[in-house]
Design a protein around this motif. Structure first.
Motif, PDB file in Angstrom:
ATOM      1  N   PRO A 110       0.813  -1.228   0.000  1.00 46.64           N
ATOM      2  CA  PRO A 110       0.000   0.000   0.000  1.00 46.64           C
ATOM      3  C   PRO A 110       0.840   1.268   0.000  1.00 46.64           C
ATOM      4  CG  PRO A 110      -0.154  -1.155   2.113  1.00 46.64           C
ATOM      5  CD  PRO A 110       0.649  -2.028   1.214  1.00 46.64           C
ATOM      6  N   GLU A 111       2.123   1.148   0.240  1.00 43.04           N
ATOM      7  CA  GLU A 111       3.018   2.320   0.126  1.00 43.04           C
ATOM      8  C   GLU A 111       3.243   2.657  -1.355  1.00 43.04           C
ATOM      9  OE1 GLU A 111       4.476   3.840   2.693  1.00 43.04           O
ATOM     10  OE2 GLU A 111       4.454   2.404   4.356  1.00 43.04           O
ATOM     11  N   VAL A 112       3.190   1.636  -2.185  1.00 42.76           N
ATOM     12  CA  VAL A 112       3.521   1.796  -3.604  1.00 42.76           C
ATOM     13  C   VAL A 112       2.281   2.055  -4.459  1.00 42.76           C
ATOM     14  CG1 VAL A 112       4.489   0.577  -5.606  1.00 42.76           C
ATOM     15  CG2 VAL A 112       5.604   0.377  -3.360  1.00 42.76           C
ATOM     16  N   VAL A 113       1.167   1.416  -4.108  1.00 46.61           N
ATOM     17  CA  VAL A 113      -0.038   1.483  -4.943  1.00 46.61           C
ATOM     18  C   VAL A 113      -0.488   2.926  -5.257  1.00 46.61           C
ATOM     19  CG1 VAL A 113      -2.518   0.932  -5.019  1.00 46.61           C
ATOM     20  CG2 VAL A 113      -0.868  -0.829  -4.397  1.00 46.61           C
ATOM     21  N   PRO A 114      -0.376   3.894  -4.328  1.00 50.51           N
ATOM     22  CA  PRO A 114      -0.803   5.263  -4.682  1.00 50.51           C
ATOM     23  C   PRO A 114      -0.147   5.788  -5.958  1.00 50.51           C
ATOM     24  CG  PRO A 114      -0.455   5.110  -2.322  1.00 50.51           C
ATOM     25  CD  PRO A 114       0.014   3.801  -2.900  1.00 50.51           C
ATOM     26  N   PHE A 115       1.097   5.390  -6.202  1.00 55.19           N
ATOM     27  CA  PHE A 115       1.787   5.861  -7.407  1.00 55.19           C
ATOM     28  C   PHE A 115       1.269   5.189  -8.680  1.00 55.19           C
ATOM     29  CE2 PHE A 115       4.654   6.831  -3.935  1.00 55.19           C
ATOM     30  CZ  PHE A 115       5.003   8.146  -4.213  1.00 55.19           C
ATOM     31  N   SER A 116       0.469   4.152  -8.503  1.00 59.28           N
ATOM     32  CA  SER A 116      -0.100   3.482  -9.681  1.00 59.28           C
ATOM     33  C   SER A 116      -1.418   4.112 -10.107  1.00 59.28           C
ATOM     34  CB  SER A 116      -0.316   1.988  -9.380  1.00 59.28           C
ATOM     35  OG  SER A 116      -1.482   1.794  -8.590  1.00 59.28           O
ATOM     36  N   ILE A 117      -1.966   4.989  -9.255  1.00 60.25           N
ATOM     37  CA  ILE A 117      -3.269   5.605  -9.573  1.00 60.25           C
ATOM     38  C   ILE A 117      -3.182   7.129  -9.606  1.00 60.25           C
ATOM     39  CG2 ILE A 117      -4.656   3.690  -8.715  1.00 60.25           C
ATOM     40  CD1 ILE A 117      -4.987   5.179  -6.079  1.00 60.25           C
ATOM     41  N   SER A 118      -1.952   7.647  -9.460  1.00 59.85           N
ATOM     42  CA  SER A 118      -1.739   9.092  -9.449  1.00 59.85           C
ATOM     43  C   SER A 118      -0.990   9.481 -10.713  1.00 59.85           C
ATOM     44  CB  SER A 118      -0.900   9.454  -8.216  1.00 59.85           C
ATOM     45  OG  SER A 118      -0.337  10.731  -8.358  1.00 59.85           O
ATOM     46  N   THR A 119      -1.072  10.776 -11.058  1.00 59.87           N
ATOM     47  CA  THR A 119      -0.273  11.253 -12.195  1.00 59.87           C
ATOM     48  C   THR A 119       1.180  11.479 -11.778  1.00 59.87           C
ATOM     49  OG1 THR A 119      -0.910  13.509 -11.670  1.00 59.87           O
ATOM     50  CG2 THR A 119      -2.220  12.368 -13.352  1.00 59.87           C
ATOM     51  N   THR A 205      12.169  -0.428  -3.131  1.00 60.03           N
ATOM     52  CA  THR A 205      11.116   0.250  -3.901  1.00 60.03           C
ATOM     53  C   THR A 205      10.088   0.813  -2.924  1.00 60.03           C
ATOM     54  OG1 THR A 205      11.370  -1.151  -5.852  1.00 60.03           O
ATOM     55  CG2 THR A 205       9.235  -0.080  -5.572  1.00 60.03           C
ATOM     56  N   GLN A 206       9.725  -0.016  -1.956  1.00 60.57           N
ATOM     57  CA  GLN A 206       8.749   0.424  -0.961  1.00 60.57           C
ATOM     58  C   GLN A 206       9.303   1.604  -0.145  1.00 60.57           C
ATOM     59  OE1 GLN A 206       5.726  -2.106   1.444  1.00 60.57           O
ATOM     60  NE2 GLN A 206       7.613  -2.176   2.579  1.00 60.57           N
ATOM     61  N   GLN A 207      10.577   1.527   0.212  1.00 66.23           N
ATOM     62  CA  GLN A 207      11.157   2.626   1.000  1.00 66.23           C
ATOM     63  C   GLN A 207      11.232   3.916   0.183  1.00 66.23           C
ATOM     64  OE1 GLN A 207      14.637   1.866   3.283  1.00 66.23           O
ATOM     65  NE2 GLN A 207      13.870  -0.033   4.157  1.00 66.23           N
ATOM     66  N   ASN A 208      11.547   3.796  -1.109  1.00 66.84           N
ATOM     67  CA  ASN A 208      11.579   4.990  -1.949  1.00 66.84           C
ATOM     68  C   ASN A 208      10.183   5.621  -2.018  1.00 66.84           C
ATOM     69  OD1 ASN A 208      13.516   6.328  -4.261  1.00 66.84           O
ATOM     70  ND2 ASN A 208      11.353   6.473  -4.825  1.00 66.84           N
ATOM     71  N   ALA A 209       9.160   4.759  -2.130  1.00 70.36           N
ATOM     72  CA  ALA A 209       7.785   5.270  -2.186  1.00 70.36           C
ATOM     73  C   ALA A 209       7.456   6.038  -0.899  1.00 70.36           C
ATOM     74  CB  ALA A 209       6.808   4.111  -2.383  1.00 70.36           C
ATOM     75  N   ARG A 210       7.913   5.496   0.217  1.00 70.16           N
ATOM     76  CA  ARG A 210       7.655   6.139   1.505  1.00 70.16           C
ATOM     77  C   ARG A 210       8.373   7.486   1.589  1.00 70.16           C
ATOM     78  NH1 ARG A 210       9.318   1.895   5.465  1.00 70.16           N
ATOM     79  NH2 ARG A 210       7.596   0.725   4.592  1.00 70.16           N
ATOM     80  N   ARG A 213       6.706  10.046  -0.836  1.00 69.68           N
ATOM     81  CA  ARG A 213       5.430  10.568  -0.329  1.00 69.68           C
ATOM     82  C   ARG A 213       5.657  11.512   0.841  1.00 69.68           C
ATOM     83  NH1 ARG A 213       1.839   5.740   1.070  1.00 69.68           N
ATOM     84  NH2 ARG A 213       0.454   7.358   1.854  1.00 69.68           N
ATOM     85  N   SER A 214       6.618  11.198   1.698  1.00 67.76           N
ATOM     86  CA  SER A 214       6.925  12.091   2.834  1.00 67.76           C
ATOM     87  C   SER A 214       7.412  13.439   2.327  1.00 67.76           C
ATOM     88  CB  SER A 214       8.007  11.476   3.733  1.00 67.76           C
ATOM     89  OG  SER A 214       7.552  10.291   4.294  1.00 67.76           O
ATOM     90  N   ALA A 215       8.297  13.397   1.331  1.00 62.74           N
ATOM     91  CA  ALA A 215       8.825  14.649   0.781  1.00 62.74           C
ATOM     92  C   ALA A 215       7.709  15.460   0.129  1.00 62.74           C
ATOM     93  CB  ALA A 215       9.924  14.344  -0.239  1.00 62.74           C
ATOM     94  N   MET A 216       6.811  14.787  -0.590  1.00 69.60           N
ATOM     95  CA  MET A 216       5.707  15.492  -1.261  1.00 69.60           C
ATOM     96  C   MET A 216       4.772  16.127  -0.234  1.00 69.60           C
ATOM     97  SD  MET A 216       5.001  12.674  -4.245  1.00 69.60           S
ATOM     98  CE  MET A 216       3.407  13.305  -4.671  1.00 69.60           C
TER      99      MET A 216
END
Ligand SMILES: [Zn+2]
Length: 267
Positions: A110-119, A205-210, A213-216
């Motif tokens: 679920p850390e990664v999935v947001p990037f699959s549905i976002s621009t 990959t999961q850590q990069n997603a985290r 998202r934190s930076a954003m």
């Protein structure tokens, strides 16, 4: 790199690989890459791969839990094999398309999935994940549904048609260009030339997603890696991936919920 043409019985598989595979299932669970769902496989030969039966990875414990499949059609080599995962086609089609791939992970992180549905693309911005490159592709099952509108549209990759389309997103001409591809509203597929690196790539990959998202969420502009930075950080961490393996091994060995009947401690 395997050079054997065919392996049809688990007695032909090295005990070291069997043990490592079971540990790998536990490591993915320990790092929240899988829960009851998700799976890892390893190539055994040019025509076979191995993965667990239909079982949560944390509960995989013995050779009875493992099944050998044909890459050609994702069917078990032995007709009396226990039930397998419906999405094992993801693994078979990736191995079929990319001879160098030795291991595949499918995760619903679920850390990664947001990037699959976002621009907003998932992009390397953390030095442990340069292998992601500057934009991780998103494969959309709808690209197949549009040609087969009567098919079940539950997002699961349960046949060769969907899986071969997904595999194409990883690269071309038999060469992997993107070791990780996201699946819209579903998860990701991670590949590597070794089981250890496949788990490494999944975790980071999961850590990069985290991190991304934190930076954003801080609200300012996010500075991503350039192509050169992504390439060079990916090369450096790829050389040092041997370092975390013993740590992850200890983590799962010290948890009473994980059992590996092939480990020295349980023999
Ligand atoms: Zn899935």
């Amino acid at each position: 790199m395997v050079t054997v043409d065919s392996i049809t019985d688990l007695s032909q598989v090295s005990p070291v690989l069997l043990r490592k595979y079971i540990d790998g299932c536990h490591k993915l669970h320990q790092h929240d890459l899988v829960d009851a769902y998700g799976h890892i496989s390893v190539r055994l030969s040019t025509s076979n791969f191995m993965m667990s039966k239909y079982l949560a990875p944390a509960l995989v414990a013995s050779i009875e839990d493992l099944v050998i499949y044909n890459i050609e059609d994702a069917q078990p080599v032995k007709p009396d094999a226990p039930r397998g995962f419906s999405e094992r086609f993801i693994h078979s089609e990736v191995y079929k398309a990319y001879p160098a791939v030795q291991s595949v992970v499918h995760s619903h992180s679920p850390e990664v999935v947001p990037f699959s549905i976002s621009t907003v693309p998932l992009s390397a911005c953390f030095h442990m994940a340069g292998f992601l490159g500057t934009a991780v592709p998103v494969w959309d099952a709808a690209s197949v549904y549009k040609d087969y509108p009567s098919d079940n549209q539950d997002m699961l990759v349960r046949n060769t048609r969907l899986a071969s389309s997904l595999a194409k997103a990883l690269g071309e001409n038999g060469q992997v260009k993107h070791p990780v591809v996201l699946m819209r509203g579903h998860g990701m597929v991670v590949t590597s030339e070794s089981l250890e690196m496949c788990i490494f790539n999944s975790i980071y990959t999961q850590q990069n997603a985290r991190v991304q998202r934190s930076a954003m969420s801080l609200g300012g502009a996010v500075k991503y890696f350039t192509e050169r930075e992504a390439h060079d950080t990916g090369t450096t961490t790829g050389m040092g991936a041997v370092k975390p393996w013993p740590l992850w091994e200890k983590e799962v060995a010290n948890k009473t919920m994980y059992h590996n009947q092939l480990s020295a401690a349980e023999v």
